[in-house]
Write a protein that holds these residues in place. Structure first.
Motif, mmCIF file in Angstrom:
data_model
loop_
_atom_site.group_PDB
_atom_site.id
_atom_site.type_symbol
_atom_site.label_atom_id
_atom_site.label_comp_id
_atom_site.label_asym_id
_atom_site.label_seq_id
_atom_site.Cartn_x
_atom_site.Cartn_y
_atom_site.Cartn_z
ATOM 1 N N LEU A 60 0.825 -1.212 0.000
ATOM 2 C CA LEU A 60 0.000 0.000 0.000
ATOM 3 C C LEU A 60 0.856 1.256 0.000
ATOM 4 C CD1 LEU A 60 -2.865 1.199 0.195
ATOM 5 C CD2 LEU A 60 -2.681 1.016 2.678
ATOM 6 N N TYR A 61 1.954 1.205 0.731
ATOM 7 C CA TYR A 61 2.846 2.375 0.745
ATOM 8 C C TYR A 61 3.455 2.613 -0.634
ATOM 9 C CZ TYR A 61 6.791 5.321 2.093
ATOM 10 O OH TYR A 61 7.693 6.344 2.181
ATOM 11 N N ASP A 62 3.816 1.544 -1.335
ATOM 12 C CA ASP A 62 4.370 1.687 -2.685
ATOM 13 C C ASP A 62 3.325 2.245 -3.652
ATOM 14 O OD1 ASP A 62 6.786 0.692 -1.814
ATOM 15 O OD2 ASP A 62 6.266 -1.403 -2.312
ATOM 16 N N LEU A 63 2.080 1.770 -3.537
ATOM 17 C CA LEU A 63 1.032 2.267 -4.435
ATOM 18 C C LEU A 63 0.703 3.727 -4.173
ATOM 19 C CD1 LEU A 63 -1.353 -0.816 -4.412
ATOM 20 C CD2 LEU A 63 0.112 -0.070 -6.285
ATOM 21 N N LEU A 64 0.676 4.104 -2.911
ATOM 22 C CA LEU A 64 0.433 5.516 -2.604
ATOM 23 C C LEU A 64 1.557 6.404 -3.103
ATOM 24 C CD1 LEU A 64 -0.987 5.219 1.038
ATOM 25 C CD2 LEU A 64 -2.243 5.877 -1.026
ATOM 26 N N GLY A 65 2.747 5.883 -3.153
ATOM 27 C CA GLY A 65 3.837 6.674 -3.719
ATOM 28 C C GLY A 65 3.670 6.902 -5.214
ATOM 29 N N LYS A 66 2.990 5.973 -5.926
ATOM 30 C CA LYS A 66 2.748 6.129 -7.375
ATOM 31 C C LYS A 66 1.449 6.881 -7.688
ATOM 32 C CE LYS A 66 5.151 1.826 -8.464
ATOM 33 N NZ LYS A 66 5.013 0.468 -9.030
ATOM 34 N N GLU A 67 0.746 7.333 -6.654
ATOM 35 C CA GLU A 67 -0.542 8.004 -6.892
ATOM 36 C C GLU A 67 -0.385 9.293 -7.695
ATOM 37 O OE1 GLU A 67 -4.542 8.930 -6.843
ATOM 38 O OE2 GLU A 67 -3.497 7.058 -6.419
ATOM 39 N N GLU A 79 -3.014 11.546 -13.138
ATOM 40 C CA GLU A 79 -3.222 12.153 -14.456
ATOM 41 C C GLU A 79 -3.763 11.135 -15.462
ATOM 42 O OE1 GLU A 79 0.492 13.770 -15.580
ATOM 43 O OE2 GLU A 79 0.496 15.331 -14.000
ATOM 44 N N ALA A 80 -3.203 9.894 -15.432
ATOM 45 C CA ALA A 80 -3.698 8.874 -16.353
ATOM 46 C C ALA A 80 -5.155 8.524 -16.051
ATOM 47 C CB ALA A 80 -2.822 7.633 -16.256
ATOM 48 N N ARG A 81 -5.521 8.525 -14.776
ATOM 49 C CA ARG A 81 -6.899 8.208 -14.418
ATOM 50 C C ARG A 81 -7.865 9.292 -14.890
ATOM 51 N NH1 ARG A 81 -6.009 7.377 -9.537
ATOM 52 N NH2 ARG A 81 -6.700 9.352 -8.629
ATOM 53 N N THR A 82 -7.470 10.497 -14.713
ATOM 54 C CA THR A 82 -8.344 11.601 -15.169
ATOM 55 C C THR A 82 -8.495 11.598 -16.690
ATOM 56 O OG1 THR A 82 -6.404 13.052 -15.126
ATOM 57 C CG2 THR A 82 -7.832 13.054 -13.183
ATOM 58 N N GLU A 83 -7.418 11.303 -17.414
ATOM 59 C CA GLU A 83 -7.505 11.252 -18.872
ATOM 60 C C GLU A 83 -8.434 10.127 -19.335
ATOM 61 O OE1 GLU A 83 -3.595 10.893 -20.364
ATOM 62 O OE2 GLU A 83 -3.016 12.972 -19.873
ATOM 63 N N SER A 84 -8.280 8.938 -18.695
ATOM 64 C CA SER A 84 -9.142 7.823 -19.091
ATOM 65 C C SER A 84 -10.605 8.080 -18.757
ATOM 66 C CB SER A 84 -8.667 6.545 -18.401
ATOM 67 O OG SER A 84 -8.773 6.706 -16.988
ATOM 68 N N ILE A 85 -10.883 8.812 -17.691
ATOM 69 C CA ILE A 85 -12.274 9.114 -17.332
ATOM 70 C C ILE A 85 -12.864 10.155 -18.289
ATOM 71 C CG2 ILE A 85 -13.719 10.185 -15.546
ATOM 72 C CD1 ILE A 85 -11.840 8.843 -13.494
ATOM 73 N N ALA A 86 -12.024 11.135 -18.644
ATOM 74 C CA ALA A 86 -12.530 12.198 -19.549
ATOM 75 C C ALA A 86 -12.696 11.720 -20.978
ATOM 76 C CB ALA A 86 -11.561 13.384 -19.497
ATOM 77 N N ARG A 87 -12.000 10.636 -21.369
ATOM 78 C CA ARG A 87 -12.100 10.160 -22.739
ATOM 79 C C ARG A 87 -13.473 9.517 -22.967
ATOM 80 N NH1 ARG A 87 -7.753 5.780 -24.285
ATOM 81 N NH2 ARG A 87 -9.161 4.587 -22.940
#
Length: 291
Positions: A81-88, A93-101
């Motif tokens: 979980l600590y590693d994933l939060l570091g990649k947040e 940005e990729a999540r927002t782009e995929s949602i807006a597409r």
């Protein structure tokens, strides 16, 4: 001794003397230590039974294992979980782009078909594996039956071999009995030999001591005779008349003869009964030619 890994000197054991006792102490010390430790353990057990506070962990071993497993899972999940939060920050940005597409139906259908095909392939693989398992099971059963038949044949052969007595077995048993007798006689002779060697050493030591004492006595007697010979010669020089000198010379010769006979008798008594003993002397003479 072989099971306890204790090294023993069999030669000392065969002698059956003080050295054998030292060898046996190696074994008895181990046994005595084991008895002492057993007594201490019993005393500890009695003390624990007599204690008022008793705590049984037998029923809670499963709970301890489950708690240990949960603790290890919590640590691993926390690290991931600590590693994933570091990649947040990067994934936001990729999540927002995929949602807006906007969503396209054709692409969604392609993705679904690909997923369905993968699932169907996995199902086919599992079916093939099940079929292979059935075949392997049949082959193993056939091998087991074959091994059982071989085992029965080997057992029957073993029974027949055990029932038949070899032709040379009687001779072997006789030779074994003879060997046991020879071994016992060898042990007895070995002990007797060591005892006789010890007695021989003691006898030689006593003979050497007696010889040294006799040599010392001879030296003392020779020294005393020389002193007694010199004393009458000095006293004879102080006389005045020729007659007295002749009488003194006669008396001196008699004294010397008596001393020589005494010396011979003393040496004969000291060395009587010792024909095989050695006599040590010197090649030096007296002080004068007459001596």
């Amino acid at each position: 001794a072989t099971k306890a890994h204790i090294k023993l000197n069999t030669k000392k054991l065969y002698q059956a003397d003080g050295y054998a006792v030292k060898e046996l102490l190696k074994v008895t010390s181990v046994l005595y230590g084991a008895m002492n430790t057993k007594g201490v353990e019993r005393a500890d057990v009695s003390e624990e039974d007599s204690s008022k506070f008793k705590f049984d962990l037998g029923s809670k071993i499963a709970d301890l294992k489950a708690a240990r497993q949960l603790a290890s899972e919590i640590t691993s999940k926390g690290a991931s979980l600590y590693d994933l939060l570091g990649k947040e920050v990067e994934l936001r940005e990729a999540r927002t782009e995929s949602i807006a597409r906007p969503l396209e139906i054709n692409e969604a259908e392609k993705v679904m078909k690909i997923a369905i095909d993968c699932v169907l392939e996995q199902v086919q693989k599992t079916k093939d594996m099940l079929n292979n398992v059935a075949l392997d099971e049949a082959n193993l059963e056939a091998k087991i039956e074959k091994r059982k038949l071989e085992l029965e044949r080997s057992q029957k052969r073993l029974q027949t071999l055990q029932s038949v007595r070899p032709a040379f077995m009687d001779e072997y048993e006789k030779i074994e009995e003879q060997l046991q007798k020879q071994y016992s006689s060898y042990l007895e002779k070995f002990r007797n030999l060591t005892y006789m060697e010890q007695l021989l050493d003691d006898h030689r030591r006593t003979e050497q001591e007696m010889f040294e004492e006799a040599a010392n006595m001879l030296r003392l007697m020779q020294h005393r005779l020389k002193e007694e010979e010199q004393h009458p010669l000095k006293s004879g020089n102080n006389d005045d008349s020729d007659v007295e000198i002749q009488e003194d010379e006669g008396s001196d010769s008699e004294v010397e003869d008596r001393q020589i006979t005494k010396q011979r008798t003393a040496t004969e008594t000291l060395l009587r009964g010792r024909a095989g003993a050695r006599i040590v002397g010197t090649m030096q003479g007296g002080d004068t030619e007459e001596d």
